[in-house]
Scaffold this active site. Structure first.
Site, PDB file in Angstrom:
ATOM      1  N   ASP A   1       0.819  -1.218   0.000  1.00 40.21           N
ATOM      2  CA  ASP A   1       0.000   0.000   0.000  1.00 40.21           C
ATOM      3  C   ASP A   1       0.853   1.269   0.000  1.00 40.21           C
ATOM      4  O   ASP A   1       0.469   2.289   0.576  1.00 40.21           O
ATOM      5  CB  ASP A   1      -0.969   0.002   1.202  1.00 40.21           C
ATOM      6  CG  ASP A   1      -1.678  -1.332   1.341  1.00 40.21           C
ATOM      7  OD1 ASP A   1      -2.280  -1.760   0.344  1.00 40.21           O
ATOM      8  OD2 ASP A   1      -1.594  -1.944   2.418  1.00 40.21           O
TER       9      ASP A   1
ATOM     10  N   HIS B   1      -5.012  -1.719  -5.886  1.00 40.42           N
ATOM     11  CA  HIS B   1      -4.578  -0.358  -6.201  1.00 40.42           C
ATOM     12  C   HIS B   1      -5.802   0.435  -6.586  1.00 40.42           C
ATOM     13  O   HIS B   1      -6.629  -0.053  -7.344  1.00 40.42           O
ATOM     14  CB  HIS B   1      -3.681  -0.292  -7.432  1.00 40.42           C
ATOM     15  CG  HIS B   1      -2.501  -1.183  -7.394  1.00 40.42           C
ATOM     16  ND1 HIS B   1      -1.593  -1.161  -6.387  1.00 40.42           N
ATOM     17  CD2 HIS B   1      -2.066  -2.105  -8.279  1.00 40.42           C
ATOM     18  CE1 HIS B   1      -0.645  -2.040  -6.646  1.00 40.42           C
ATOM     19  NE2 HIS B   1      -0.916  -2.638  -7.786  1.00 40.42           N
TER      20      HIS B   1
HETATM   21  P1  IMP Z   1      -2.591 -13.176   1.786  1.00 40.28           P
HETATM   22  O1  IMP Z   1      -1.708 -12.636   0.740  1.00 40.28           O
HETATM   23  O2  IMP Z   1      -4.048 -12.944   1.542  1.00 40.28           O
HETATM   24  O3  IMP Z   1      -2.293 -14.626   2.104  1.00 40.28           O
HETATM   25  O4  IMP Z   1      -2.296 -12.375   3.158  1.00 40.28           O
HETATM   26  C1  IMP Z   1      -1.078 -12.511   3.882  1.00 40.28           C
HETATM   27  C2  IMP Z   1      -0.702 -11.191   4.533  1.00 40.28           C
HETATM   28  O5  IMP Z   1      -0.307 -10.270   3.535  1.00 40.28           O
HETATM   29  C3  IMP Z   1      -1.835 -10.509   5.297  1.00 40.28           C
HETATM   30  O6  IMP Z   1      -1.287  -9.865   6.428  1.00 40.28           O
HETATM   31  C4  IMP Z   1      -2.365  -9.484   4.323  1.00 40.28           C
HETATM   32  O7  IMP Z   1      -2.975  -8.402   4.980  1.00 40.28           O
HETATM   33  C5  IMP Z   1      -1.079  -9.071   3.635  1.00 40.28           C
HETATM   34  N1  IMP Z   1      -1.269  -8.567   2.274  1.00 40.28           N
HETATM   35  C6  IMP Z   1      -1.439  -9.295   1.147  1.00 40.28           C
HETATM   36  N2  IMP Z   1      -1.521  -8.491   0.072  1.00 40.28           N
HETATM   37  C7  IMP Z   1      -1.384  -7.240   0.515  1.00 40.28           C
HETATM   38  C8  IMP Z   1      -1.350  -5.963  -0.138  1.00 40.28           C
HETATM   39  O8  IMP Z   1      -1.446  -5.839  -1.345  1.00 40.28           O
HETATM   40  N3  IMP Z   1      -1.190  -4.877   0.677  1.00 40.28           N
HETATM   41  C9  IMP Z   1      -1.026  -4.996   2.021  1.00 40.28           C
HETATM   42  N4  IMP Z   1      -1.041  -6.168   2.657  1.00 40.28           N
HETATM   43  C10 IMP Z   1      -1.221  -7.275   1.929  1.00 40.28           C
END
Ligand code: IMP
Length: 476
Positions: free
Chosen positions: A31, A59
């Protein structure tokens, strides 16, 4: 021989010059505003690519006061002159992809059909992967990771277990899968019926059933096999295999026109001198190898993921732009040494509209963390930094940044691998004066207030990364 240098009879093969790709990567926990940076750079390139992650990323890009939300699509798709590539390293939830396309189309995204290319090697995220993501989180209870529940972890896990299903499987062998799947189902039903109704034959038919089911299991529908792996783990998981097969047959036809071998497509584009931009999703501190494991995502969101997720050798990588938010945020669980759980944290959260695009969760906020950035800079080799959201700090009279991590009073010269260790490092801050003025509309670096420039220059000094960041520093 004998000190003589013999001239080689073999001719040296001359390589044609090939364009280098520019890469945009998140330098913190995501982010950072990569979408906006990509959108700006996309006006100068021919192709924008996603190389890893799935629709866990998000995004928002604002063009002429219209907000476009991107999760799976490279945000460069809004540039009508740009091709958009979803590479082999990405995991794709097809219903999510088409939903995203439809929503953005309704807002004005035009002619994407001529510009979208999807790798035949990309793995497919099924709905049951998403359900399993939620169930795994539930199972972890208090120790959950705070995933986006988009099925990212389970899909990459199917990929690594080698029972995953790729786009090429959906398009190539799908008819065969359906036939085999139905055949298993039908014959099993018939045998069950006979075995249940003729008591006297039970023993005989049980033997036949065993032989037949063994013979058929080898050609059992891959979709069904994959689903049953998870059903064995989570007996309450409901998967209507037949309905899903019908649904995915339709998705196969819908996606078919956009599927190509993106590896050869990209290499021939580079040979022709086309300019390629890679948009990293998620961010370095969420990288499965280098992030704060296990509080990470399941792909390599650092520079290595660009090579493996698109089939590009390292020699094709040119500029690597690290996108850094002027403070730090994190969504989900996991250690966060510079987190602010006070009114300053709240101010950053509200002024910065720090809410996750994908999950709508409030982002945790904290001061800028230099040791974290030094670590991701080492891993990613940034050639430039792009500093975003500097104006969110406008109202602060003092601004802090973490300049060192310590353990028992001793400065650490490495980033701890252990999440618990990251969670309890002692942090050393440096305090800089704030600029107490509105910089929102300033577009030239030299017009920034002196204190704002000093903040930017201090970051450059500490990170020792060239100052191209100044071009972008006024982005909100
Ligand atoms: P997952 O990718 O859904 O398995 O999530 C794993 C961790 O990565 C979690 O803490 C999510 O909040 C974080 N996360 C995954 N994609 C993003 C992103 O694009 N921005 C911020 N955090 C992310």
């Amino acid at each position: 021989m004998n000190g003589q240098v013999l001239s080689s009879p073999r001719k040296r093969v001359k390589r044609d010059p090939v364009s280098k790709v520019t890469v945009v990567l998140g330098a913190q926990w995501g982010d950072e505003g990569k979408g906006k940076v990509v959108d700006m750079l996309a006006t100068e390139v021919d192709i924008v690519c996603r190389c890893q992650g799935g629709n866990n990323a998000g995004h928002t890009v604002v063009v002429d006061s219209t907000e476009y939300d991107f999760h799976l699509l490279p945000s460069g798709i809004i540039n009508p002159k740009c091709k958009s590539v979803i590479g082999n390293g990405v995991v794709i939830h097809l219903p999510g992809l088409f939903d995203e396309l439809e929503k953005n189309e309704a807002k004005g995204l035009a002619n994407w059909e001529d510009r979208l290319l999807i790798s035949d090697r990309a793995h497919i995220v099924f709905d049951f992967h998403q359900q399993v993501d939620g169930l795994q989180e539930l199972e972890k209870g208090q120790k959950s990771l705070g995933t986006t529940k988009k099925g990212i972890g389970p899909t990459y896990s199917s990929k690594a277990t080698r029972n995953g299903i790729r786009v090429a499987d959906l398009l190539g062998d799908f008819d065969q899968f359906i036939e085999n799947g139905c055949m298993v189902y039908d014959i099993t039903l018939i045998i069950d019926w006979i075995a249940g109704n003729r008591e006297i034959m039970v023993r005989f038919w049980s033997g036949v059933l065993w032989v037949v089911s063994h013979a058929l299991s080898s050609c059992k529908c891959r979709f069904q096999s994959l689903a049953s792996v998870y059903q064995r783990m989570f007996p309450d998981l409901q998967v209507n295999v037949e309905a899903e097969i019908v649904r995915y047959k339709a998705y196969a036809e819908r996606v078919r026109p956009y599927v190509v071998d993106t590896v050869s497509y990209l290499h021939s584009a580079l040979k022709k001198g086309q300019r390629v931009l890679v948009e990293g999703a998620n961010a370095a501190m969420l990288d499965i190898d280098f992030g704060t494991y296990p509080y990470v995502t399941s792909s390599n969101c650092s520079i290595g993921g660009v090579c493996t997720g698109l089939g590009l050798p390292p020699c094709h990588i040119g500029e690597v732009i690290g996108v850094v938010k002027a403070y730090t945020t994190r969504v989900g669980d996991g250690p966060f040494p510079s987190e602010l759980k006070d009114e300053i944290g709240e101010l950053l959260q509200t002024r910065g509209s720090e809410v996750g695009v994908t999950t709508k969760r409030k982002r945790r906020c904290g001061w800028l963390d230099i040791p974290l950035l030094q670590y991701t800079a080492v891993v990613n080799g940034y050639s430039a930094l792009c500093l975003t959201k500097l104006d969110i700090l406008d109202t602060l009279s003092e601004i802090k940044m973490v300049v060192a991590y310590k353990k028992k009073g001793k400065v650490l010269d490495y980033f701890p691998a252990n999440a618990a260790e990251v969670g309890c490092v002692e942090v050393e801050y440096e305090t800089l004066p704030g600029w107490n003025s509105n910089i929102e509309n300033i577009r030239e670096y030299d017009k920034l207030p002196e204190c704002a420039r000093k903040y930017v220059e201090r970051i450059e000094d500490l990170l020792q990364i060239p100052g191209e960041s100044k071009t972008f520093s006024s982005m909100g």
